[in-house]
Structures are given as C-alpha cells and as structure tokens.
Motif scaffolding. Structure first.
Motif, PDB file in Angstrom:
ATOM      1  N   ARG A 118       7.021 -56.437  16.775  1.00 52.78           N
ATOM      2  CA  ARG A 118       7.938 -55.423  17.283  1.00 52.78           C
ATOM      3  C   ARG A 118       7.200 -54.300  18.027  1.00 52.78           C
ATOM      4  O   ARG A 118       7.801 -53.316  18.424  1.00 52.78           O
ATOM      5  CB  ARG A 118       8.739 -54.823  16.131  1.00 52.78           C
ATOM      6  N   GLY A 119       5.917 -54.371  18.209  1.00 48.29           N
ATOM      7  CA  GLY A 119       5.139 -53.351  18.911  1.00 48.29           C
ATOM      8  C   GLY A 119       3.714 -53.807  19.118  1.00 48.29           C
ATOM      9  O   GLY A 119       3.380 -54.982  18.891  1.00 48.29           O
ATOM     10  N   TYR A 120       2.872 -52.873  19.510  1.00 46.51           N
ATOM     11  CA  TYR A 120       1.486 -53.196  19.842  1.00 46.51           C
ATOM     12  C   TYR A 120       0.541 -52.218  19.152  1.00 46.51           C
ATOM     13  O   TYR A 120      -0.196 -51.481  19.798  1.00 46.51           O
ATOM     14  CB  TYR A 120       1.280 -53.145  21.353  1.00 46.51           C
ATOM     15  N   PRO A 121       0.561 -52.182  17.834  1.00 40.83           N
ATOM     16  CA  PRO A 121      -0.286 -51.209  17.143  1.00 40.83           C
ATOM     17  C   PRO A 121      -1.773 -51.426  17.399  1.00 40.83           C
ATOM     18  O   PRO A 121      -2.547 -50.461  17.441  1.00 40.83           O
ATOM     19  CB  PRO A 121       0.051 -51.423  15.660  1.00 40.83           C
ATOM     20  N   SER A 170      13.832 -51.978  15.171  1.00 38.07           N
ATOM     21  CA  SER A 170      13.889 -51.703  13.728  1.00 38.07           C
ATOM     22  C   SER A 170      15.250 -52.037  13.153  1.00 38.07           C
ATOM     23  O   SER A 170      15.382 -52.254  11.938  1.00 38.07           O
ATOM     24  CB  SER A 170      13.556 -50.241  13.458  1.00 38.07           C
ATOM     25  N   ASP A 194      15.805 -55.074  10.791  1.00 39.11           N
ATOM     26  CA  ASP A 194      15.565 -55.053   9.346  1.00 39.11           C
ATOM     27  C   ASP A 194      16.852 -55.291   8.563  1.00 39.11           C
ATOM     28  O   ASP A 194      16.813 -55.673   7.383  1.00 39.11           O
ATOM     29  CB  ASP A 194      14.967 -53.713   8.923  1.00 39.11           C
ATOM     30  N   GLU A 204       3.862 -48.591  20.297  1.00 35.63           N
ATOM     31  CA  GLU A 204       3.374 -48.944  18.957  1.00 35.63           C
ATOM     32  C   GLU A 204       4.440 -49.667  18.164  1.00 35.63           C
ATOM     33  O   GLU A 204       4.163 -50.605  17.421  1.00 35.63           O
ATOM     34  CB  GLU A 204       2.932 -47.681  18.220  1.00 35.63           C
ATOM     35  N   ALA A 205       5.681 -49.255  18.318  1.00 35.67           N
ATOM     36  CA  ALA A 205       6.802 -49.912  17.645  1.00 35.67           C
ATOM     37  C   ALA A 205       8.067 -49.580  18.423  1.00 35.67           C
ATOM     38  O   ALA A 205       8.147 -48.549  19.078  1.00 35.67           O
ATOM     39  CB  ALA A 205       6.934 -49.445  16.194  1.00 35.67           C
ATOM     40  N   SER A 206       9.030 -50.471  18.363  1.00 36.59           N
ATOM     41  CA  SER A 206      10.287 -50.255  19.060  1.00 36.59           C
ATOM     42  C   SER A 206      11.347 -49.812  18.076  1.00 36.59           C
ATOM     43  O   SER A 206      11.633 -50.528  17.095  1.00 36.59           O
ATOM     44  CB  SER A 206      10.723 -51.545  19.763  1.00 36.59           C
ATOM     45  N   GLU A 207      11.906 -48.625  18.288  1.00 38.36           N
ATOM     46  CA  GLU A 207      12.971 -48.152  17.404  1.00 38.36           C
ATOM     47  C   GLU A 207      14.176 -49.076  17.456  1.00 38.36           C
ATOM     48  O   GLU A 207      14.849 -49.297  16.457  1.00 38.36           O
ATOM     49  CB  GLU A 207      13.376 -46.730  17.807  1.00 38.36           C
ATOM     50  N   PRO A 220       6.097 -57.296  11.499  1.00 40.00           N
ATOM     51  CA  PRO A 220       6.278 -55.999  12.174  1.00 40.00           C
ATOM     52  C   PRO A 220       5.440 -55.877  13.451  1.00 40.00           C
ATOM     53  O   PRO A 220       5.805 -55.175  14.375  1.00 40.00           O
ATOM     54  CB  PRO A 220       5.817 -54.987  11.111  1.00 40.00           C
ATOM     55  N   ALA A 221       4.293 -56.595  13.478  1.00 42.04           N
ATOM     56  CA  ALA A 221       3.446 -56.509  14.671  1.00 42.04           C
ATOM     57  C   ALA A 221       4.137 -57.045  15.910  1.00 42.04           C
ATOM     58  O   ALA A 221       3.797 -56.685  17.027  1.00 42.04           O
ATOM     59  CB  ALA A 221       2.147 -57.279  14.437  1.00 42.04           C
TER      60      ALA A 221
END
Length: 935
Positions: free
Chosen positions: A900-903, A883, A886, A877-880, A897-898
């Motif tokens: 950085r992951g696959y929500p 982050s 930022d 969903e997101a990659s720590e 932000p999308a």
C-alpha cells in the motif's frame, strides 16, 4: 553508522571543533610545493574524503551539520567584528566629537553660513527591500548586539538562515523599525545642531529648521520587475507610514508642552489608521474601492493633508515658549518641515519599458520605433509643454491598466489626499534615452504632479552608463526639461551599482559611475543651469561585490561618490544631495540597534558637511589617459566574461539552486514557462550570490590582472602613489582573498563522468557500481564539467597576473579563505551524496510525466526540493485511501502493508535526500558571512 565495504577504513575526527581543525589543516597543507603536482586540488580532495567518510561511518550528516554550524559561527563572529570596525568611530564617540567640532567651525563663520550648511538637505538615507534577507531577524539582532556590546555572535545558537515567512508585508514591517531608529538618530542630530546654534547665536538659533539628512523608502512602491504589489497595498502602506509619523509628532508635541496640538495630531493619526485598514481589503472588488476611496477623500475636521499651518503655529509657539520647552518645539518644527506627513519620503519605481508603453500612443509613435529617439523626445517635449490637466480619482486608478500611468495617478492621489507638501521621487529603471525621461515629465504634467514629483533616470547598464553623460547633456539642453527642473528646484539622477557591477564588474562600474557624476556636473556648468540642486542617489547595498568598501563608513561613502566627483559639482556651483541605499536585511542590519543607527547618521552628516576641493595631485586624475585605458580594458574583460558561454553555463547550471530565499521579489526575471534560465534573467543579487557560492566573486576580483598586463610595473606604482587607485584595489584584494579556483574545480569534478566511472571501477558491490555508472551515464555529455573547467582556466590566467601585481600582499594566509574552502568541500561532499542517493532509485514506469532520468536530472541541477516533492507523490509512504481495505473481513496471507506504499524508498532515498538540502543551503549562508553579506 556502519562502515561501507566500498571504501577503505580511514578515520576522520568526530567532534565539530576537531573536524574543523582537521579540514583547515588539510587545506593549508594540500596546495603542493611546486609544479610536480599540477592536478592536485586540496578542496576537491577534502570533499572526496568527507564523501568517503559518509559511507565508512566516520562522519554523519548530523556531524557535518555541526561542522557547518561551527564554521558558520566563526564567520558570524568575523562579520560582527567587521561591522564593529565599520562603525568604530560612531560607536566610540569619535564621530560625535568630530561632528561637534565641525559644527563649531561652521558656526564661527557666522549665522548665515551656519544656517546654509545645516538647513539645506545634503544627504539622504534610502531603505530598499532587495532580496538580502538571508539571515533571520533574530540573527541580525544577535549580530548587531555582538558588534555593539561585544556579546557572542551566536550565543543563543540560532539557525543560520532566513525567516520562513519573508513577504512584502514582513519586509515593510522591518523597514518601519529601521526608519524608526533612523528617525531617532536624526532627532539627536537636529538637537545637536540646535544646541550648537543656541550657544553661538542665542538670539537667532530658534529660527533654524535643521534638515541635513532625509529618509526615504521604496518598500512597497517599487514595481520594477514585479507584479505582486497591488496599488491598494501601496496606498495602505503610505497611510500606515503617515499614521506612524502623526503618532510620533503627537508624542513629541506632548513632551514639548503643546498639549492641544498633540491631541489634534493623535486624532489625525487614528483617522489615518482607519483609512489604511480600508485599503487593505479586496480592492479588486469595486464596492471595496468605493468605500475606501470615499472614506479617504471625504471632508473631515480631524484630517491633515498638510503641515504648513502647524509649522507656522509652532513658529509662533516657539517665540513665546519658555527656555525649557523652546528646544523641543524647535526640534519638532524641524522634523515636520523635513519629514512631512510620513515616516519617510517615498520612491516609486518603474522601468523604462513600462513608461514607453504608456506614452507611445500619446506621442503618435509606431510600435516598431524601438529606439525611442529624437522624434520621441521632440514630441514628448511638445506634449509636456501643452499637456492639459487630467483630473484623477480612485476610479481612474482602479481602471487604469498601464503601470506607468497608474503610478502617476497614485502620485496625484498621494498629494491630494495624504500629504500635499512632501515631494515624491519617481525612478525610471533601465533608462537609456532622453525621450524616456521627457515622456515621464509629460505624464507628470498630464496628471498635475510635475511640481511635486522628481523624475529620476536610473543608469545601471553598460550602455546607460556609457551614454548617460550625453543623455543628461541632451536633456539639459531641452527647454521643456530645464523648465521642469527649474520649477522643481532640483535635478535627480540614480546610479545602480548592482546591475552595473553584474555586467561590467564592480571596479569598472565604480569608475564608470564616477565618470558619469563628473559629466553631469560638466553639463550643468556648460548649460549655465543655476538655482537648482543635484540629487545623486547611489544604490549599492552592503556587500563588497555590490558597492560597499571594506573600510570605514566614511570610506564607503567616498567609494560611492568620490571626493573628486563631489568637487566637480562644487566647481559647477550646483549644491549636491548625496543619497545612499541600505538594502534589505543586510542593509537594515545597520539600523538593528539604535547605536548603529546613530553611527550611520553621525558619519553621514560628517561626510555631507565635508565638500572637498578635490585632489588634483592624485596621479589617478593627473594621468587620466592611462587610468582610462585601464577602465576600458577592465570593462571589456568583464563584458566578455558575462557573454562567455562557459561563464553563463557554469553560473546557471546549479549555483542559483544553492541559494536560500532571501526576499519577496523573485530572484529570476519572468520568462516563458519551461524556458532555460538565461543569465541575464537572473537578477543582480542572486547572480552575485551565485558567484559567492562558486567561490569566484570575479565581478569584483576579476579583470584587473588582464587589464594591466601591458604595463604591470606602472600599475603597481600607481597603486602605491594614488589614494584613489589604492582604495579601488583594496576592494578587489578583499574579493581575491575569497576567490578559490580549487573550490571551483571541485564543483567541476562533481559533473565529471570520468570521476564516477573511476569510482565504479573501485566499487566492491554490484549495487554501488551500478549507481556510479548510472551517474556517469547522465553526465556523459560533460557539458557542465567542461564549462566549469574552462571557466577556471580562463580566470586562472587573469588572477595570476593580479597576484603578481600585488606581490607581497599575504592573501593566501587569510584564515577566512580556508574556512570558506572547508565549507565548499563539505557542500561538495553533500552534493556527491545526493547524487549517489538518487542514482539508487529503482526503475519505474513513467508517472506524473516524470521518468527516473528526469528525477536524477533534477538532483544533478540541485533542484532537490522539486525532486523530493515529485518522489513523495510517486512513492508515498502509505496511501490513506488504501487503508480502507482494512475493513475487508476475508482473511489473506498476501495482503502486505508494504503493497500500500513505499516505505523502503521513503527511508532509503526520499528522506535522506530531503535531509541533505537544508544543510547545503546552510553552507550558502555560512559562506555569505565571510563575504559580510549575500550577493
């Protein structure tokens, strides 16, 4: 939930109760009246309607979950009613009154006859930890409460499923509780026996040591098919069980006014607990072994390894005790003599391959001598007679790499340092040659335990059951073996209903096992073996498909060891000890309340004290040529089914992946990594559970129709005239009520490419059309669909013949059938939904050695947890790590932000897929309620 444009707007009820009623009505009215609609399938049609409803918004996954719980609760209520019926005589007090009358009748025959009846062991209860923990401990208690008190079966709204932490340690914790209640029930039995004796024999009653029923356990000692039980864990369990029993003895001694003895027993128990804790350390470390071993084996004033002196001391105390204390002291002495220094006797188990590997070199056999035949038997007998004692230490145990040798060394250590008096059972699984048993006798002599260890071959495969009579006859004719059993005073055998029922059908297995009972009795008589007892351990379990009869507990015991077989041992002049197993969670359920444990013990005692003369008038035995022809035909039909490629493909394709984890032992036998699952690698309980989940418990219901087609009228007449055949058919009929070929064909539809192609043709959106066509493409080989359809056709021919045979039995109106079919329909809809969800996965370049096609195939096999885990890794969903970006101060309008992951994939595919699987397995548990057990 919004409606989908791909489906017409049809309406389903919204509440669980209304939806359940709708499903049941749809199934009852969906059979069709004649052959004009031969392809109609009420279960599959209902599944399609529910699947459609998921997309129309008529039902939700949450709503289906409520429906499953509704049907599961109904099944649980029926299961509680069945448990109450099984224990009706025990719970009502009828069994107690019957036992009192039986004891009074025995007492009327004189003291010697009474003493012989109640002081010699005649029965045994064995606790085993097979994977039948499909219900949580809390739900099993609720089920027991419903059976005993009439409480609501699921008044607390518990989840239908297992505990999350099933392990060997948790299983051992549960067996300790079951043993504790069984021990309490046995104490009441001993008190009843002593009380009867006191009334009839006021001057001699106190000399008796009642010991009618024994308790045993193999939880923590069974190494057949598992490598996860360290030898140190077995030592720790044995010491813990010893400590429990010492503490029990201490409490009983205190109650009986033997304060000094109570103090000594308390100290011994505390010391034993200290020793047990030492063996729970890391015993792969030699230093830990040295510390634990030296502590256990060192001389200590408070240490108890034998109860002989205390039993003698109690005898003297009884003579001088007051009338008030005398009964309690006599009961304590009886329990000490029967139980020894353990909460229960122990059964160690290995398989024949492990034994052969351990003795092959000693017997001078080459590796290619696979048959382990006459040469092996002759050499094993010779070595057994001349074996030189090998002294054993814990260093020996630590260093030994061969399982069989290490287990015999463990026996030596148990007897030297834990309990010197109580015999140990040594079970040999998959035993098919006399040399295997003789090789075990050789090892027992080698390590100095032959006088306390009962070596018991287990007959469970078709070959073993067919040859078992000859095997035992050959063994009994061997002087070295006769010498061994004469020294022990008993001959032990074990019969496995589980694997036998898997390979040759439950009805066929029961007939083969009865025949083997009779052949062993004949062999003992023919060879003139006297002054020993025969121990027959019938392992079976709790479900209909694995040995338990759907009648009373007494009928169940008769099912395992028939009155005719018992009469044959009586005729041979050999006293009989009949042991039965209570397996895992389903078995421990019978001991979840003290009232149920009391019922088991009372009814077991009644059965043990009733040794019938047999019923020679029963046409089953009078017309043995005909009944044996039925057995042969039935066995052949079931063996052909097991070897049938369609059967194997159908069972292994996806059904095992619908099962919950129900035990610490692996469901599949070890195979090569990546190797396709062979049906023979699937153990008996999960195999039979898979049949339940496909709605075809044909290991019970199959084969009778085909086996009697030459003379169906004669078979129908035999069922009417023969109590033996009627009891056998009662089990088959119960399985037939739960067999649904409509449900099986519904599962076949799931894997039919034409079904998905047809849906694509009617889809109103390009995306849905592509998804359906993708599924059709992955299923284009039609292998699973073909296997399931051909299996259904094969079974249909047999079941139609059986239905004609039992015409007049109203099995179609059994309400359980429709509830079970509704559960299958719901799960089929959920599976279709899972297939559709994964087909919407967008294309991606191969990652983690997986492609989109691989992930679809995982879901098609219902390996959904694996697919979800892989998807989470591929599409987080997101990659720590990302982050950290930022912290970049440079402004950007393209940093989303999308990226950085696959929500979106998480929300649309992964999480919905994850939501479906627990509900599928809840359906599995719900279905098991209607079968009264898992597998």
């Amino acid at each position: 939930m919004t409606s989908s444009p791909d489906y017409p707007d049809m309406r389903l009820p919204g509440t669980p109760g209304a939806l359940a009623a709708y499903c049941l009505d749809a199934l009852k009215g969906g059979w069709g009246e004649d052959w004009d609609t031969p392809l109609k399938n009420a279960v599959g049609d209902l599944a399609n309607e529910i699947f459609s409803g998921l997309h129309r918004g008529a039902v939700s996954v949450e709503g289906l979950g409520a429906l499953v719980r509704e049907l599961a609760d109904q099944g649980l209520t029926g299961r509680a009613d069945a448990l109450r019926a099984l224990h009706a005589d025990g719970l009502s007090g009828a069994a107690l009154e019957a036992l009192k009358a039986r004891l009074d009748t025995l007492a009327a025959q004189g003291f010697d006859a009474f003493a012989d009846a109640v002081t010699r062991r005649k029965a045994g209860i064995v606790f085993t930890a097979h994977p039948t923990f499909a219900l949580s401990k809390a739900m099993r208690l609720a089920l027991a409460n419903a059976a005993v008190d009439g409480a609501p079966a699921n008044g607390e709204r518990l989840e239908h499923g297992p505990d999350s932490d099933i392990s060997l340690v948790s299983e051992h914790g549960e067996v300790k509780e079951a043993i504790s209640r069984a021990r309490g029930a046995l104490a009441q039995l001993d008190a009843l026996i002593l009380g009867t004796a006191r009334r009839h024999f006021p001057d001699r009653w106190h000399t008796l040591k009642p010991g009618l029923i024994s308790l045993a356990s193999w939880v923590g000692y069974d190494l057949d098919g598992r490598t996860d039980i360290h030898w140190g864990r077995s030592i720790a369990f044995r010491l813990e069980e010893k400590a429990i029993q010492l503490e029990r003895y201490a409490a009983l001694a205190a109650e009986a006014g033997a304060g000094d003895m109570a103090t000594r027993l308390e100290r011994a128990g505390a010391l034993t607990r200290e020793h047990a804790a030492l063996f729970e350390g890391n015993l792969d470390n030699p230093a830990t072994v040295v510390h634990a071993a030296n502590a256990l084996t060192a001389p200590h004033t408070g240490r108890l390894v034998s109860l002989t002196a205390l039993i003698a001391e109690l005898g003297e105390a009884i003579e001088g005790a007051s009338d008030e204390n005398k009964p309690a002291l006599a009961a304590l002495r009886a329990e000490m003599a029967s139980a020894g220094l353990g909460a229960a006797h122990i059964h160690l188990r290995i398989n024949a391959a492990q034994l052969k590997s351990a003795v092959r070199a000693d017997l001078g056999l080459e590796q290619d001598e696979e048959d382990f035949g006459r040469l092996a038997l002759a050499r094993a007998a010779e070595r057994a007679q001349s074996a030189e004692l090998h002294a054993v230490s814990f260093a020996s145990v630590f260093l030994e790499q061969m399982t069989a040798r290490r287990q015999f060394m463990m026996c030596a250590q148990f007897l030297k340092h834990i309990d010197a008096d109580t015999p140990i059972r040594f079970l040999l699984a998959e035993c098919e040659t006399p040399a295997t048993v003789m090789g075990a006798v050789y090892l027992a002599r080698l390590y100095g335990v032959a006088d306390k260890v009962d070596i018991s071959p287990l007959f469970e495969t078709p070959d073993a059951l067919e040859r078992g009579g000859r095997l035992m006859d050959r063994l009994i004719s061997e002087p070295a073996y006769r010498d061994y059993v004469q020294t022990r005073g008993r001959l032990s055998i074990q019969l496995g209903f589980s694997d036998a029922g898997r390979f040759m059908g439950q009805a066929g297995a029961e007939l083969a096992i009865e025949r083997l009972h009779i052949l062993v009795a004949r062999a003992l008589a023919r060879h003139g073996v006297k002054n020993i007892e025969i121990v027959v351990f019938n392992t079976h379990g709790e479900s209909m498909g694995r040995g338990a009869h759907p009648g009373s507990l007494i009928q169940r015991l008769d099912h395992l060891l028939t009155p005719w077989a018992r009469s044959r041992f009586k005729a041979a002049g050999v006293p009989l000890v009949h042991e039965t197993s209570y397996q895992g969670g389903d078995g421990f359920l019978h001991f979840a309340r003290q009232e149920l444990a009391d019922s088991v013990v009372l009814q077991t005692a009644l059965h043990a004290l009733d040794i019938p003369d047999g019923n020679k008038a029963d046409p089953f035995y009078a017309e043995i040529d005909y009944t044996w022809d039925i057995y042969r035909a039935l066995k052949s039909w079931q063996e052909d089914l097991f070897a049938n490629t369609d059967y194997r493909n159908a069972i292994t394709a996806f059904a095992p992946n619908m099962l919950v984890k129900s035990g610490s032992r692996k469901a599949k036998r070890p195979g090569a990594p990546g190797q396709a699952l062979d049906l023979s690698m699937l153990r008996a309980i999960p195999h039979n559970a898979a049949l339940q989940q496909l709605a075809i418990p044909v290991n019970v219901s199959g084969g009778i129709g085909a086996s009697t087609q030459s003379e169906p009228e004669r078979m129908a007449d035999l069922i009417t005239r023969s109590p033996r055949m009627a009891n056998l058919i009662a089990m088959v009929m119960r399985a037939r009520t739960l067999t649904s070929l409509s449900a099986l064909r519904g599962y076949a539809r799931l894997f039919d490419a034409s079904e998905w192609t047809g849906r694509a043709a009617w889809a109103r959106s390009p995306a849905m059309q592509r998804a359906f066509l993708d599924l059709a493409g992955r299923l284009s080989d039609q292998s699973r669909h073909t296997a399931l359809v051909r299996l259904a056709n094969h079974l249909s021919a047999d079941l139609m013949k059986f239905d004609q045979l039992i015409a007049g039995h109203d099995w179609r109106e059994d309400p359980d059938r429709y509830a079970v079919e509704a559960l299958h329909a719901v799960r089929q809809a959920l599976i279709m939904q899972a297939f559709l969800i994964i087909s919407r996965l967008p294309g991606f370049s191969p990652r983690h050695d997986l492609t989109r096609a691989d992930l679809i195939d995982l879901v098609l096999a219902l390996r959904i947890p694996e697919a979800v885990a892989a998807l989470d890794e591929i599409f987080p969903e997101a990659s720590e790590a990302l982050s950290a970006l930022d912290a970049i101060e440079e402004p950007s309008t393209t940093d989303s932000p999308a990226l950085r992951g696959y929500p979106e994939i998480q929300a649309r595919i992964i999480r919905p897929l994850e939501q479906l699987y627990p509900l599928m397995t809840q359906v599995s548990v719900a279905i098991s309620h209607y079968h009264r057990a898992i597998g």
